[in-house]
Each structure stands twice: as C-alpha cells, then as structure tokens.
Design a protein around this motif. Structure first.
Motif, PDB file in Angstrom:
ATOM      1  N   VAL A 353      45.872  52.789  14.775  1.00 54.09           N
ATOM      2  CA  VAL A 353      45.082  52.106  14.239  1.00 54.09           C
ATOM      3  C   VAL A 353      43.597  52.104  15.199  1.00 54.09           C
ATOM      4  O   VAL A 353      43.694  51.695  16.179  1.00 54.09           O
ATOM      5  CB  VAL A 353      45.400  50.387  13.951  1.00 54.09           C
ATOM      6  CG1 VAL A 353      44.254  49.741  13.234  1.00 54.09           C
ATOM      7  CG2 VAL A 353      46.784  50.358  13.354  1.00 54.09           C
ATOM      8  N   GLY A 355      39.685  51.220  16.391  1.00 56.20           N
ATOM      9  CA  GLY A 355      39.067  49.742  16.820  1.00 56.20           C
ATOM     10  C   GLY A 355      38.276  49.240  15.556  1.00 56.20           C
ATOM     11  O   GLY A 355      38.114  48.048  15.129  1.00 56.20           O
ATOM     12  N   ASN A 356      37.908  50.361  14.504  1.00 54.42           N
ATOM     13  CA  ASN A 356      37.302  50.028  13.354  1.00 54.42           C
ATOM     14  C   ASN A 356      38.294  49.660  12.092  1.00 54.42           C
ATOM     15  O   ASN A 356      37.919  49.745  11.021  1.00 54.42           O
ATOM     16  CB  ASN A 356      36.399  50.985  12.903  1.00 54.42           C
ATOM     17  CG  ASN A 356      37.121  52.474  12.894  1.00 54.42           C
ATOM     18  OD1 ASN A 356      38.360  52.510  12.875  1.00 54.42           O
ATOM     19  ND2 ASN A 356      36.323  53.326  12.521  1.00 54.42           N
ATOM     20  N   ASN A 357      39.544  49.360  12.514  1.00 55.58           N
ATOM     21  CA  ASN A 357      40.445  49.161  11.597  1.00 55.58           C
ATOM     22  C   ASN A 357      41.025  50.249  10.815  1.00 55.58           C
ATOM     23  O   ASN A 357      41.635  50.012   9.936  1.00 55.58           O
ATOM     24  CB  ASN A 357      40.153  47.775  10.916  1.00 55.58           C
ATOM     25  CG  ASN A 357      40.658  46.629  11.782  1.00 55.58           C
ATOM     26  OD1 ASN A 357      41.536  46.774  12.386  1.00 55.58           O
ATOM     27  ND2 ASN A 357      39.898  45.537  11.584  1.00 55.58           N
ATOM     28  N   LYS A 358      40.385  51.442  11.052  1.00 54.45           N
ATOM     29  CA  LYS A 358      41.077  52.551   9.889  1.00 54.45           C
ATOM     30  C   LYS A 358      42.433  52.965  10.581  1.00 54.45           C
ATOM     31  O   LYS A 358      42.696  52.947  11.936  1.00 54.45           O
ATOM     32  CB  LYS A 358      40.177  54.002  10.435  1.00 54.45           C
ATOM     33  CG  LYS A 358      39.385  54.268   9.229  1.00 54.45           C
ATOM     34  CD  LYS A 358      38.945  55.501   9.142  1.00 54.45           C
ATOM     35  CE  LYS A 358      38.407  55.797   7.860  1.00 54.45           C
ATOM     36  NZ  LYS A 358      36.821  55.923   7.814  1.00 54.45           N
ATOM     37  N   LYS A 359      43.256  53.164   9.555  1.00 50.83           N
ATOM     38  CA  LYS A 359      45.017  53.248   9.740  1.00 50.83           C
ATOM     39  C   LYS A 359      44.986  54.813   9.492  1.00 50.83           C
ATOM     40  O   LYS A 359      44.812  55.337   8.606  1.00 50.83           O
ATOM     41  CB  LYS A 359      45.692  52.510   9.030  1.00 50.83           C
ATOM     42  CG  LYS A 359      46.975  52.262   9.536  1.00 50.83           C
ATOM     43  CD  LYS A 359      47.490  51.079   8.842  1.00 50.83           C
ATOM     44  CE  LYS A 359      49.168  50.935   9.082  1.00 50.83           C
ATOM     45  NZ  LYS A 359      49.583  50.124   7.970  1.00 50.83           N
ATOM     46  N   PHE A 375      45.172  46.246  21.281  1.00 51.77           N
ATOM     47  CA  PHE A 375      44.315  47.509  21.364  1.00 51.77           C
ATOM     48  C   PHE A 375      44.005  47.999  22.752  1.00 51.77           C
ATOM     49  O   PHE A 375      44.137  47.018  23.701  1.00 51.77           O
ATOM     50  CB  PHE A 375      42.957  47.241  20.662  1.00 51.77           C
ATOM     51  CG  PHE A 375      43.201  47.426  19.199  1.00 51.77           C
ATOM     52  CD1 PHE A 375      43.006  48.652  18.401  1.00 51.77           C
ATOM     53  CD2 PHE A 375      43.513  46.109  18.549  1.00 51.77           C
ATOM     54  CE1 PHE A 375      43.080  48.460  17.126  1.00 51.77           C
ATOM     55  CE2 PHE A 375      43.590  46.267  16.979  1.00 51.77           C
ATOM     56  CZ  PHE A 375      43.304  47.431  16.450  1.00 51.77           C
ATOM     57  N   TYR A 471      34.884  58.374  15.228  1.00 47.65           N
ATOM     58  CA  TYR A 471      35.164  57.134  15.676  1.00 47.65           C
ATOM     59  C   TYR A 471      34.839  56.874  17.201  1.00 47.65           C
ATOM     60  O   TYR A 471      33.869  55.985  17.471  1.00 47.65           O
ATOM     61  CB  TYR A 471      36.463  56.522  15.546  1.00 47.65           C
ATOM     62  CG  TYR A 471      36.488  55.074  16.050  1.00 47.65           C
ATOM     63  CD1 TYR A 471      35.904  53.964  15.863  1.00 47.65           C
ATOM     64  CD2 TYR A 471      37.556  55.137  17.249  1.00 47.65           C
ATOM     65  CE1 TYR A 471      36.264  52.690  16.712  1.00 47.65           C
ATOM     66  CE2 TYR A 471      37.792  54.085  17.848  1.00 47.65           C
ATOM     67  CZ  TYR A 471      37.245  52.737  17.793  1.00 47.65           C
ATOM     68  OH  TYR A 471      37.277  51.742  18.507  1.00 47.65           O
ATOM     69  N   TYR A 481      45.208  51.530  18.867  1.00 48.78           N
ATOM     70  CA  TYR A 481      46.679  51.025  18.897  1.00 48.78           C
ATOM     71  C   TYR A 481      47.536  52.302  18.131  1.00 48.78           C
ATOM     72  O   TYR A 481      47.303  52.692  17.192  1.00 48.78           O
ATOM     73  CB  TYR A 481      46.954  49.677  18.187  1.00 48.78           C
ATOM     74  CG  TYR A 481      48.338  49.152  18.009  1.00 48.78           C
ATOM     75  CD1 TYR A 481      48.888  48.678  19.070  1.00 48.78           C
ATOM     76  CD2 TYR A 481      48.767  49.035  16.629  1.00 48.78           C
ATOM     77  CE1 TYR A 481      50.196  48.288  18.822  1.00 48.78           C
ATOM     78  CE2 TYR A 481      50.178  48.850  16.349  1.00 48.78           C
ATOM     79  CZ  TYR A 481      50.827  48.265  17.796  1.00 48.78           C
ATOM     80  OH  TYR A 481      52.194  47.728  17.447  1.00 48.78           O
ATOM     81  N   SER A 483      51.536  52.339  16.573  1.00 47.19           N
ATOM     82  CA  SER A 483      52.686  51.563  16.192  1.00 47.19           C
ATOM     83  C   SER A 483      53.963  52.197  16.737  1.00 47.19           C
ATOM     84  O   SER A 483      53.939  53.327  17.080  1.00 47.19           O
ATOM     85  CB  SER A 483      52.630  51.272  14.966  1.00 47.19           C
ATOM     86  OG  SER A 483      53.245  52.572  14.308  1.00 47.19           O
TER      87      SER A 483
END
Ligand SMILES: *[C@@H]1O[C@H](CO)[C@@H](O)[C@H](O)[C@H]1NC(C)=O
Ligand SMILES: *[C@@H]1O[C@H](CO)[C@@H](O)[C@H](O)[C@H]1NC(C)=O
Ligand SMILES: *[C@@H]1O[C@H](CO)[C@@H](O)[C@H](O)[C@H]1NC(C)=O
Ligand SMILES: *[C@@H]1O[C@H](CO)[C@@H](O)[C@H](O)[C@H]1NC(C)=O
Ligand SMILES: *[C@@H]1O[C@H](CO)[C@@H](O)[C@H](O)[C@H]1NC(C)=O
Ligand SMILES: *[C@@H]1O[C@H](CO)[C@@H](O)[C@H](O)[C@H]1NC(C)=O
Ligand SMILES: *[C@@H]1O[C@H](CO)[C@@H](O)[C@H](O)[C@H]1NC(C)=O
Length: 765
Positions: A353, A355-359, A375, A471, A481, A483
């Motif tokens: 993930v 920082g701009n919430n793109k997964k 993060f 990014y 991040y 997982s």
C-alpha cells in the motif's frame, strides 16, 4: 531450480575451470561413444572386463600404448552403454572420431539444474480420492521404482519414511552407497542411493556421499514419489498433506550434481548414473537438468536416455527454464518425455500500500511480516547508494552498494537482476532496511516470483514498478506498507504456461515437436533438507522440511510420478506407449474450459505446451497408443543421416536401415512438419488398441492455410494390441496468408476415448 540463484553459482564455477584447464594444457574430458554391447542384458564379470579391455585397446591405438590409455580413461561404460570417458586433447579426439566403430566423440558437457496443491489441481484428490481416480486404481503407484538423477537426497525427510512399506520388490538390484556419510541410510521407501563425481575436482571428503546439500534433488524426488506427510507447510503457509505423484512408489537417488567448489553436473557422471539405474532395475528415470541441446548422439543425457528406453525404462526430462523465446527448449530427443512448466491455481501474495493509498499485488514467501501496522518511509535503492558506487549496481541492491545511514528503517525498492532475489533482501536487511519491494525491469515484464525472503518483501510487475516510481517522484515523503503473505487458492486462469518454460521448435530436429507436455512447475511445495538454509544463503539460519520452488525441474517429476502410476497399471507397456497415453489425453483447455494461455493472456500453442497439460486420470485409459520400437528410433536416426553401419552397433549387427523411412515417419504422438512449402506431404503413423474393441473415427482441425486428409479415416479394432496404420496427407490449401507456424489437430475417437495429437506446420516466410 530457481534460475538466478544457480546461474551466479555457475559463473563462479566456470572461472574456476578456466584456471584449472590452463594448468593441464590442452587435455579435456571427452566421451567416446560406441553404441550398444553385443553381450546381453545380464553380462558376466568377464564380459565387463572384456569390454573395458576393448576400451583400453581402442584408445591405446590412438595414444600409443594401452598403459597410457588406462591412465586417460576415468569411466568405462561397459554394461548397457558402450563407451568411455577420457582425458584427451583435440587431435586425439578427432583421431578417435575417425575410427569406424566410433559413433561419436564429444566434450564433457556441463548441465544446469533446471515443489501440494498440484495433485488436487490435476484432479487426483477432489473429494478425497475418488474410486475411479488413477491413485485409487493403482494403489498410489505401489511398488513402481522411480529414479532421480539430481543433487542427491536428504534421507531423513519424512517424505521418504518407509512406515507401512513391505519388503523391497525382488526385481530391485541396486544398493545404498552412503560414501563418507555415516548417517546416510536407505530404507524400504528410499531403496537406493549412489553418487558419481569423477568429473568434479577433489571433493571435501565429508561431502562425498549421496546426501543432498542443496535441496533440489530432495524436492524433485519427493515430487515424483514422496510419501504422505501431513502438516506440510512453508513458514506456516499452505499447510496440508504433501505427497508425490506415486506416493507409494519406491525411490532411488543418483547424485550427479555437486555443490562444492569445482562442482556441477557433467555428462560423464550422468552417463554413469544411467548405467547404474538401468542395472538397478528402475521403472522411471526423472532428470530435471539439461543444457543447450547437441545432436542426439553427441549428448550424454540423450545417449543415457536412449539406453534406458532400450531397457524399457521411461525417461522424463525437464524442458529447461530458458523461455519464453522460441527454440529455448532443451532435452529434445524423441525417446525422452520432455516436460514444460505450467502454473497452478495457487499463488503466494501480499500487498503493497503506497502513501497515496494505491494498493498493488505482489508475490512473496517472506517468513516475516512488518511488525507494526503502519507506513514506513520508502526509498529507491539508487537514492540510498553509498559513495563512489555506480548507479546501476545500487539499483539492483548489489553487495556493498547501499548506505545504511540513508536506508535505516526504510522500505527499499530494488530492481531484479545481477544477484539472486533473496540475496537482495538479505543485503537490504544488513543495511538496515525494514522491507523490500522487488520491481521488474521492462524485460522481466509481468513474471513475479514468491521467494523465501528473510525480510518483509514483495515482488511486483514492471507496470507496477512504474506506478511506484511515479509515486516516489510525486512526493517529498514517500511511504509504503507491505502486508503479510497469504496463500491464495482458485486463481484464474490456471493452468497457464509459465514464462520461463522452454519453448519449441527444437533446434536439433524440427520434425519432433517439443516440449511434449506441460505440468505444474510454479510455486510447488515439496520436501527439503532440514539441515541446510532454506533460501540457500549461507547466512540464512531458517530451517524446514519443505520448500517452495519453481522451474521445469518441478514439472518434470510431476510427470515422472504419473509415469510411476501408469507403470503400476501396465507393467508391460513400452516407454513410448506410456508417453503416448500421457500425451494423447492431455488437455488444451484450462480449469474454466478456455484455451490455455501463455504470456499476457495470448492463447498458447503446441510450441509452448506440446500435446497440452497433463491429465493423469485420462492417461489411465487412452484407448489407442502410438508405440515406437528401438528399430523405429534407429530408422529415425538413419533418416537424419546417421551412418547405417554405425546403427548396426545398436542391434548385434542385425539392423538394416529402411531407406524409405522419413524423419516425419517416426510414430510420434504429435506431428510436426518443418517446412510445408506446397505438398502434398505424407506422414505415416500407426495406432495400437489398448482398450476395448471398437471403431475409431478420425477428426481433424486444420488451419486455413493447410488441408489435412487422413486415410483411412476410420479404423476398426477387434482385439487388444491390434495395430493399424494410417496416413496423414498435408498440403497448402492456397488460402490464408499466415507465415511461420500454424497448428491443427488430429483426433481419433470411438465415442468414449479421444486420442488427440497436435499438428504443427512451419509455413516458412
Ligand atoms: C547379441 O547376440 C548375442 C549372441 O547371439 C546374445 O547373447 C546377446 O543377447 C545379443 N545382444 C543383444 C543386445 O541383443
Ligand atoms: C559409415 O562409416 C564408415 C566409417 O566411417 C564408412 O566406412 C562407411 O562407408 C559408412 N557407411 C555409409 C553407409 O555411409
Ligand atoms: C478405491 O475406491 C474403492 C471404492 O470407493 C474403495 O473401497 C477403496 O478403498 C479405494 N482404494 C484406495 C487405495 O483408496
Ligand atoms: C569439509 O566440510 C566439512 C563440513 O562442511 C567442514 O566442517 C570441513 O572443515 C571441510 N574440510 C575441508 C578440508 O574443507
Ligand atoms: C497444519 O495442519 C495440521 C493438521 O493437519 C495442524 O496440526 C498443524 O498445526 C497445522 N500447522 C500450521 C502451521 O498451520
Ligand atoms: C501494462 O501497461 C501497459 C501500458 O499502460 C498496458 O498496455 C498493459 O496492458 C499493462 N499490462 C498489464 C499486465 O497490466
Ligand atoms: C519402411 O518405412 C516406410 C515408411 O514408414 C513403411 O511404409 C514401410 O513399411 C517400412 N518398410 C519396412 C520393411 O519396415
């Protein structure tokens, strides 16, 4: 095995041998090949001595004396294969090649090693073991004997436990040579082990044994014939019952690949292993190794396989990991069963993930996850490079390129290449990184690998690498991040052709379609030595009895295991008949019944998958088989220009080449026409009934450019083992404008069986 780990290892080795050869001037190990023996298949010790003496005499005639010849010869193959291995210079080798009795003289070639969801995926254990599954019918391959020519075996692995096994079958004549390892023991499951190392430099004494110090051989052998082991998992992922294709088979290990300094896998040792395995009485030989192919009788693995097949043994080989380009397939002899790799419906994934919430979805088998659900700062490896380090070296996170003061506490982005992927993670962790994102370059495209990283890591596609770099450059404080890993089932599409799997056409003989078949070879869990590092890094202190590997090395033993089942069911079938049963029942559609796809979702062709994806439950009952005798193979060799006089060496001087036999007439279960200019081209084939009496009708599908006629188009069988001939007449239709390869199929059907062969045509330019 994973390509990248091993290739760096080989690089070190080849430097080593350059140094070594310069000191011994111009002598190199050669194999001098003389065909078959005139003694029968159970020679007396006197017979064997006479053969070895004849080798001394032959070489003595070139070197000047028998004594010098004795000194030069380090293997005399005197039992099944006729030939020897000797240290020779180029001129001596050329002189030998001119002697009429000599079939071929070639340099000792080095070979590269090319892991259980996969059985369920192949339909063997849906709802337990259905009563009509090949596992049930063959009682799990009971008492088939499977040999593996590889890096040895870890005998303590539970996959080789003999609990519940009866006495060793009496036809087993092999032995357990533990060498210098007092703890190496065979049992009623692992019934034999041998090692062959004369091609390698002086080995550290304690390593001189059939023990697997590398992992590859243990993995492949357990995939072919490993026993049931419950609670098998890697770092807790994919927990389940591990087992081989023939879980109740007996297994034997022939170690020819050496991990020590000066080690490798060499033809001279491989030939010795084939000699031993033939004499030991094995049913199947599995060989997950190979090299760029040489002509059929200038290639140790090909020669070894030929003699094994002559003795009724099925030889299964990997297609190599040099795909996806055309002509990347290895082990292309028609007597081998050549196996490419497919994906299964399981993957090991995690998520990144940004920082701009793109997964983004990645592949990983990291044993560790990030400890906090938060993060971390994200940095490109080049931006953490140490002073005076070239950017290209830092980008791939090579040794000594990363500056800990810049990297500490961050997730680092490393590009694939140069060094092993797991090593990058280790080096990043050494330099203080908390995680790693492994990104593909453009050339590596979309192929991502689940590796046993020692830090939290994720491997992403080239496209995702672009998203990540965009990014990073879009913000002053990039964060990410990673997982934890999950084993995901039911992945679609599956199977697909693995990117790395060797593709046809064959560079040796385009009229033999290769590979023959594909089988699971990506993210395979199988046994692993629990005494060596899991990731094959010396610094790795993780140990475990199972590991995940990818490669055609993994797909090959899947088919070897299935051959074990078929051998249990039909002990009298020839190697060609078993191969035919496996090929003509293969599937060209995936689990959703769509055509099997290759890279980027493009529909795969027979150059990638041969006859298709192996389907063991159908292979039990093929209806008809395309059988091949040794004389057929000899006629095939004659038609390729091998000297007729030399071919007699394989048959006690009784063989005469059939002058009208064309290369395409070999009774192969697939058809390949190397150059279809106009036609008509007639292909001769015959099929043998191995099912119930009945009428089979031919059905063809043809590409627009080619017309295919089968004569006769119906075949009536009234008895078991009845054989019927037919012709396939091919010509250009005058329609269409495709160039290069186009494909069709021939299918014989009696309403119950479907006996399917792919047809490949090269239309040229
Ligand atoms: C060759 O002939 C000899 C003598 O007739 C016989 O004993 C032997 O079995 C034959 N060998 C082969 C490979 O057929
Ligand atoms: C086969 O090779 C031998 C020795 O090189 C030669 O004498 C013979 O003429 C060759 N035979 C054919 C049919 O080419
Ligand atoms: C095979 O299936 C039959 C019928 O379901 C069952 O009785 C038998 O135990 C099975 N055999 C094995 C080896 O699983
Ligand atoms: C041989 O290998 C063993 C085990 O890896 C090691 O303990 C020993 O020091 C080595 N001996 C030599 C001479 O390299
Ligand atoms: C794996 O499954 C077995 C039961 O088959 C269980 O006893 C074991 O705890 C499981 N292990 C893990 C790591 O999940
Ligand atoms: C990768 O990106 C290119 C260009 O945006 C696109 O054409 C292609 O379909 C993408 N591939 C995958 C597998 O997403
Ligand atoms: C020779 O080969 C041709 C082509 O395969 C075949 O039709 C013919 O029957 C063979 N002749 C003999 C004597 O086996």
């Amino acid at each position: 095995m994973e390509l990248s780990n091993f290739s760096s290892f080989l690089f070190i080795l080849s430097l080593f041998s350059v140094l070594q050869t310069s000191t011994i001037a111009t002598k190199k190990p050669y194999i001098v090949y003389l065909g078959s023996h005139s003694h029968g298949s159970s020679p007396s010790s006197l017979d064997l001595q006479l053969v070895t003496k004849s080798h001394y005499d032959l070489l003595g005639s070139v070197l000047g004396s028998k004594e010098i010849a004795k000194e030069a010869i380090f293997y005399s193959y005197n039992r099944y294969i006729n030939g020897f291995a000797a240290m020779l210079n180029e001129k001596q080798a050329a002189d030998l090649a001119r002697i009429p009795n000599v079939i071929s003289v070639f340099e000792n070639k080095e070979r590269q090693l090319h892991t259980t969801r996969s059985w369920d995926f192949l339909g063997l254990e849906t709802q337990g073991v259905p009563s009509d599954s090949i596992w049930n019918v063959t009682r799990f391959g009971k008492d088939a004997i499977i040999a593996n020519i590889d890096t040895g075996v870890w005998p303590e692995s539970k996959s080789f436990s003999d609990e519940g096994y009866g006495p060793v079958p009496s036809r087993w004549l092999g032995s357990c040579r533990s060498g210098a390892d007092p703890n190496f023991h065979c049992n009623r499951k692992l019934i034999g082990a041998r090692f062959f190392n004369l091609a390698n430099g002086p080995l550290n004494g304690s390593l001189n044994s059939p023990r697997d110090h590398q992992g590859h051989g243990t993995h492949t052998l357990s995939t072919a014939g490993g026993n049931f082991v419950s609670g098998a998992n890697v770092f807790g992922y994919a927990n389940g019952t591990a087992k081989g294709g023939s879980p109740r088979a007996r297994v034997a290990s022939y170690k020819v690949c050496w991990e020590a300094e000066g080690g490798g896998c060499f033809d001279v040792d491989i030939l010795a292993a084939f000699e031993a395995a033939i004499g030991d009485g094995v049913d199947v030989i599995s060989a997950s190794l190979g090299a760029i192919p040489s002509d059929f009788l200038d290639d140790g693995l090909s020669i070894g396989a030929f003699h094994a097949v002559q003795h009724g043994i099925v030889v299964v080989c990997s297609a190599g990991n040099l795909g996806p380009d055309p002509t990347s397939v290895s082990n292309v002899s028609p007597w081998m069963l050549t196996v490419g790799a497919s994906t299964i419906d399981r993957e090991f994934t995690n998520f990144i993930v940004l920082g701009n919430n793109k997964k983004l979805k990645g592949a990983s088998l990291s044993s560790k996850a990030l400890t906090d659900d938060k993060f971390y700062p994200l940095i490109n490896a080049v931006d953490a490079k140490a002073n005076n380090v070239p950017e290209l070296a830092a980008e791939v996170c090579d040794e000594g390129t990363l500056d800990p003061t810049k990297l500490n506490g961050k997730i680092v982005v490393c590009v694939v290449g140069v060094i092993a992927r797991v090593t990058k993670g280790y080096l990043a962790a050494q330099a203080g990184a908390v995680g790693m994102i492994l990104v593909n370059d453009e050339e590596s495209g979309n192929e991502i690998k689940a590796d046993p990283h020692i830090i939290p890591a994720s491997h992403v596609t080239y496209n995702d690498s672009i998203t990540i770099s965009q990014y990073i450059s879009s913000t002053r404080t990039p964060m990410a991040y990673i997982s934890s890993v999950t084993a995901k089932l039911g992945v679609t599409p599956a199977p697909t052709v693995a990117r790395f799997s060797g593709r046809g056409p064959s560079i040796i003989e385009e009229s033999i379609l290769k590979p023959d078949i594909i089988a699971p070879g990506v993210n395979i869990i199988a046994a692993y030595p629990d005494g060596i590092p899991l990731a094959n890094l010396p610094v790795d202190d993780r140990r475990g009895p199972f590991m995940v590997y990818s490669g055609t090395s993994m797909s090959c033993p899947h088919v070897s295991g299935i051959v074990g089942l078929l051998k249990t069911l039909n002990p009298k079938w020839s190697p060609a008949a078993i191969k035919s049963a496996i090929m003509t029942t293969a599937k060209t559609r995936d689990s959703s019944l769509h055509p099997i796809v290759d890279l980027d979702g493009v529909i795969a062709t027979p150059l990638a998958y041969g006859a298709g994806h192996v389907h063991p439950n159908s292979a039990m009952d093929p209806g008809l088989v395309y059988d091949i005798t040794i004389d057929d193979y000899l006629n095939f060799l004659c038609s390729r220009g091998y000297n007729a006089t030399q071919m007699k060496k394989f048959s006690n001087n009784t063989f005469v080449c059939n002058k009208s036999f064309k290369v395409t007439d070999l009774n192969y279960p697939s058809i390949s026409v190397a150059d279809l200019k106009t036609g008509p081209v007639t292909i001769n084939r015959k099929v043998k009934n191995v099912g119930s009496p009945g009428k089979y009708v031919a059905r063809v599908t043809s590409p627009l450019e080619v017309s295919i006629v089968v004569e006769p188009s119906t075949l009536q069988f009234s008895a078991m083992d009845e054989e019927k001939s037919f012709r396939v007449v091919l010509q250009r239709s005058g329609k269409g404008n495709q160039q290069g390869y186009v494909f069709g199929t021939l299918e014989w059907s009696d309403g119950k069986h479907s006996v399917r062969s792919p047809i490949a045509f090269n239309l040229g330019k």
